[in-house]
Write a protein that holds these residues in place. Structure first.
Motif, short mmCIF file in Angstrom:
data_model
loop_
_atom_site.label_atom_id
_atom_site.label_comp_id
_atom_site.label_asym_id
_atom_site.label_seq_id
_atom_site.Cartn_x
_atom_site.Cartn_y
_atom_site.Cartn_z
N ASP A 151 0.84 -1.19 0.00
CA ASP A 151 0.00 0.00 0.00
C ASP A 151 0.88 1.25 0.00
O ASP A 151 2.00 1.25 0.50
CB ASP A 151 -0.93 0.02 1.23
N ARG B 215 1.58 4.19 1.64
CA ARG B 215 1.29 4.78 2.94
C ARG B 215 1.26 6.30 2.89
O ARG B 215 0.48 6.93 3.60
CB ARG B 215 2.34 4.31 3.97
N TYR B 216 2.09 6.88 2.06
CA TYR B 216 2.10 8.34 1.93
C TYR B 216 0.77 8.82 1.37
O TYR B 216 0.15 9.76 1.90
CB TYR B 216 3.25 8.76 1.01
N SER C 64 -2.11 7.19 1.38
CA SER C 64 -3.18 6.89 2.34
C SER C 64 -3.22 7.93 3.45
O SER C 64 -4.30 8.36 3.89
CB SER C 64 -2.99 5.49 2.93
#
Length: 281
Positions: free
Chosen positions: A213, A215-216, A218
């Motif tokens: 995923d 993460r940044y 999200s």
């Protein structure tokens, strides 16, 4: 909405020709994008070119490209001169040679594009070339003009179609020695190397892009949502700094953790057959 082809032309292998289209295979359009605003007014701000000496704005029609020969001595290149110097696109992917799919170092791979027949009539010739390449595990090396630049392109079978990947030129790829020369030459063997190999075996798996995923992205999406809803978002918890330990002790602890974490070792299993590189997107 159906994707829009970024290039249409002819895929040519010897005397066999096939009209094809190229579509962008990787895109960042789904990422969150921002506009720059004036904090005081809330209005959008725009970039503007200014003369570095006078500080005055330069209108678009007065902007030209220049090559610095040194010490600020510029050669001015007019748009018409650049247009005449750039090679015209003949809209032909002319295959110069075929080579094994794993022949080219990944360092030279640039941008991927999906290749499809551009007309229903072209499907038979397209399928013939694709299947013949797949049976030989071969990739085609061709050249054409894309976005006004002559590019070398690697074309590989991929599922029902093909993938064309533009290649970096040799001068664009920096030699590994420029980064690796300062790495000390060490001979590692014995228990340390055996433990490292054991850790790799216990964590063996397969590549699944859905398992990774962004993460940044999200975190940005959650921040935007919280701002819209008027919520205060809590700062992300920072990981505690790792304790400095002896390398051999760290290897032993890692190997022990792998044995007790429920991860089954694949040491005695027959290695899985590697996927052909042509199936990689």
């Amino acid at each position: 909405m159906a994707p829009r082809a970024i290039w249409k032309g002819v895929f040519k292998v010897a005397e066999i020709t096939c009209p094809v289209a190229l579509y962008t295979a990787a895109s960042t359009s789904e990422r969150i994008s921002f506009h720059m605003l004036n904090r005081k007014t809330g209005n959008r701000v725009h970039r503007q070119f200014v003369d570095e000496v006078t500080g005055k704005p330069v209108e678009k029609e007065d902007q030209v490209k220049g090559y610095d020969r040194g010490d600020g001595d510029y050669i001015v290149l007019e748009p018409e001169e650049i247009a005449e110097a750039i090679p015209d696109s003949d809209k032909v992917l002319d295959v110069a040679t075929f080579l094994p799919c794993g022949e080219i170092d990944d360092l030279y791979l640039d941008r991927p594009y999906y290749v499809t027949p551009s007309t229903p009539v072209a499907a038979e010739a397209f399928g013939l070339i694709r299947d013949a390449m797949a049976r030989r595990d071969a990739a085609a090396l061709a050249r054409t003009v894309i976005f006004r630049r002559m590019r070398s392109i690697l074309i590989r079978p991929h599922e029902a179609g093909m993938v064309a990947t533009t290649l970096h030129f040799d001068y664009e790829v920096r030699p590994a020695q420029s980064a690796f020369d300062d790495i000390p030459k060490l001979k590692i063997e014995g228990e340390m190397l055996e433990l490292a190999e054991h850790i790799i075996r216990t964590k063996a798996g397969r590549f699944d892009p859905k398992a990774f995923d962004d993460r940044y992205e999200s975190a940005l999406a959650e921040l935007v949502k919280a701002k819209i809803e008027g919520r205060t978002i809590k700062p992300a918890k920072r990981p505690e700094p790792a304790k400095v330990v002896n390398l051999l002790d760290a290897l032993r602890q890692s190997a022990k953790a792998g044995q007790t974490s429920g991860v089954k070792s694949t040491a005695k299993r027959k290695p899985a057959k590697a996927e052909p590189r042509r199936k990689a997107s």
